[in-house]
Enzyme design. Sequence first.
Site, short mmCIF file in Angstrom:
data_model
loop_
_atom_site.label_atom_id
_atom_site.label_comp_id
_atom_site.label_asym_id
_atom_site.label_seq_id
_atom_site.Cartn_x
_atom_site.Cartn_y
_atom_site.Cartn_z
N LYS A 489 1.66 10.89 2.22
CA LYS A 489 0.68 9.98 3.30
C LYS A 489 1.77 9.11 4.25
O LYS A 489 2.28 8.51 3.22
CB LYS A 489 -0.36 10.01 2.76
N TYR A 714 9.58 -20.31 18.04
CA TYR A 714 8.49 -20.35 18.68
C TYR A 714 7.99 -21.61 17.66
O TYR A 714 7.48 -22.10 16.99
CB TYR A 714 7.35 -19.48 19.24
C1 LIG Z 1 -2.44 6.87 -2.82
C2 LIG Z 1 -2.88 7.77 -3.24
C3 LIG Z 1 -2.39 8.73 -4.55
C4 LIG Z 1 -0.80 7.82 -5.11
O1 LIG Z 1 -0.39 6.34 -5.78
P1 LIG Z 1 0.07 5.98 -6.17
O2 LIG Z 1 -0.42 4.78 -6.92
O3 LIG Z 1 1.07 5.88 -5.48
O4 LIG Z 1 0.66 6.94 -7.28
C5 LIG Z 1 -2.83 9.69 -5.29
N1 LIG Z 1 -4.30 9.69 -5.28
C6 LIG Z 1 -5.39 9.59 -3.98
C7 LIG Z 1 -5.78 10.09 -3.38
C8 LIG Z 1 -4.41 8.96 -3.46
O5 LIG Z 1 -4.93 8.43 -2.14
#
Ligand SMILES: *Cc1c(COP(=O)(O)O)cnc(C)c1O
Length: 819
Positions: A489, A714
């Site tokens: 993601k 700035y």
């Molecule tokens: C992002 C996510 C993960 C992964 O979590 P990590 O701590 O990065 O391993 C697992 N399950 C769900 C539902 C997520 O949204």
Amino acid sequence: MTERNYTIQQIAEQLNIESFQVNYDTFISTLLIDSRSVVSPESSLFFAINAQRNGHEFIADAYANGIRSFVISDNAYAALYSDANFLLVPNVQAALQQLAAIHRSKFNLDVIAITGSNGKTVVKEWLYQLLAADYNIVRSPKSFNSQLGVPLSVWQISTEHTLGIFEAGISKKEEMAGLAAIIQPGTGILTNIREAHAEGFSSPKEKLLEKLKLFKDVKLFIYSPDYTAGIATRELPGERRFSWSTTMKADLEILFVEPIKGRNYIRARYKNEEIECLIPFSDGASVENGIICWATLLAMGYTPEEADLRLEKLTAVNMRLTLKNGINQCSVIDDSYSADISSLAIALDFLRLQNQHVMKTLILSDLYETGKSDKDLYTEIAALLKQKQVSRLIGIGEHISAYAGLFELESSFYPNTQAFIQDFPAIHFNNETILVKGARLFEFERISKLLTQKIHDTVMEIDLNALANNLRFYKSKVKPGVKVMAMVKAFSYGSGSFEIANLLQYQKVDYLAVAYADEGIALRKAGITMPVMVMSPEPSAFEAIVKYKLEPELYNMDILTAFIDFLPDTQFSYPVHLKIDTGMHRLGFEELDLPDLLPILRLEEKIRVISVFSHLAASEDEKHDDFTAYQIERLLAMTEKIRPELGYDFIRHISNTSAITRHPEAQLDMVRIGIGLYGFDSGLNGKSGLQTVAVLKTTITQIKHVGPLETVGYGRRGILPEGGTTATVKIGYADGYRRSFGNGVGKMLVNGKPAPTIGAIAMDMCMLDITGIDAKTGDEVIVFNNELTIADLAEQIGTIPYEILTNISQRVKRVYFYE
Ligand SMILES: *Cc1c(COP(=O)(O)O)cnc(C)c1O
């Protein structure tokens, strides 16, 4: 006999075989340990090495790729393929090493062995450049220096070679003697000893003594006493020794090193005379590697003048393939530094792993493969291109052009690089992946420059090997049979999209997960065919979800009924995933939803529940272990209620990265790896075996001297009370370098030294205080890497590594490396 020509019978006779099944005799020329990188299957012998995974599991894959000869330690597999050859041995890795050692003993060429903490590969490649004029050299491919890499390297020796250069690395005690028996070196080079790989040794001296076992029988030993403190000279190996040092008396005694215009001028005392050389690199590591090569040339009897002439011409060693965005929607894999058939096969594998374009073009120069006639060489290459499904060949060079007739694919030929460049505007490149692979001499970097987009001076480099390593690390922690879902993601946590997914698909993870449908669609359009779960499937995207065969996560009654209603009545068993809220209180069905949910699951045939899962709120934190246990229990209780309604089995999963190692009981049927793939796991303390995947670099655009009464940036917030020097670098908050890093909160590395920010961070740039640091316009600046980590940055501004990574904006170009 120029080939490695042993029949399978002969190999069986040489090895310590318990039993064998040889159906037909065949010549073996290639030893394989990876079932995917097959070049000539008929003459390959596959070793089922049990490492992180049981190598026997890959026999089916290897068989499917045409391999018919195997070395195994588990006889059960032989029965499965009655038409193949199987050699049963007690230990497959030992058999590989034994075969290599036997092969080595048949040749009496000079062999140089290199070991040490750093610099092995560079010294090996440079010695190759320095000595290629006088010898026919066989050397370790890339950095093949392990218990498996060394035997595979040594196996390449054949009669026409007059010099071997092999590197050896160890990570544990008792490993070196075995490598010495395989390499059987006459000359030994110890590059250096650093703390870096101290694991497994009780003291630096113990480590040094272990490394020196490689050189037990050498005639000539090249070393620096700076690294052998604690051991008396007479205890060092070698009938003859040649030393170099920057601090004490030595055969080559370095007097001074002076940087001039990006190069380093070195003066030394040798045989009571002052001599000099020029190393065409500016960094400290290159100076040391250059001195080691200098010492080696002198020890081998080259004159100081000749050594200097050769050293001046050294070129950078780049063993990595680089994947970049190209012109006209192309992807370009740049490998314009080396060309031999083994590295070609590796590069073609990487080309084949790219799914984003159907069309795959190879631009290839003449290869300088020793010991093969042009006809044999290009026949072999033609077969390789066919097997690796290359669509088009552009051959550059007199030799490859002469054998144009051998290539069956679409092809065109040019006598030299210049001719190709002249014709470039007329050649059609569009929407394809292009592998640019040429011998050094052909200067193919000129071609890759034409094909790639200009890269803005701030880039994020993604090391795909490190990502694969991190995946292997977690796979080794996962119980057999447990599936792996990789979380990609938010552009794979900021690291890329199809580039990462291609690798994960090739590495055979079971599932990918994205947040939104459009991320999933982008993966499908880039040729990703494996199952993809979408975690936030909006009703407006249902149509696209079904069209692209994405699998929605359904987390409440509204979204569940909306999706079912959307599906046509003719739909049967559309794959979906049910999310259960076990305590995170974000998304998911709860216990109280069951009366509504269960009847639908019982009766609805349009969907099929592939998995039921939940998400842990604090798996990394010991403080919350009781809560984690409670969450796991609740998921299991919910699945027990759901199972009888469905009447079929489904996958249960709840582990994120940190849970994999901290809560092995929570692995259930599948784990979901996110941040761990990208090199972080706050649940693991200290050394974890994870590697840094992302390096963010920028450059200095201007250097200024600022007086005590002046201000920087700035709002006039930046002040150097004593005056000093600032560097303006090309990264700002629009690139994801947050404003909170301003006014000295954040640091970057300028030529290895930490430099704090000064003044406010602007949109596209910011300023660093580099007072006292030697730097110039155009120098590279590290925002984060394996030394100054994302975790350090997160700590500086009070956030978590996830946010630092995903903040890096899409305008920062990503460049991918693969070895
Ligand atoms: C992002 C996510 C993960 C992964 O979590 P990590 O701590 O990065 O391993 C697992 N399950 C769900 C539902 C997520 O949204």
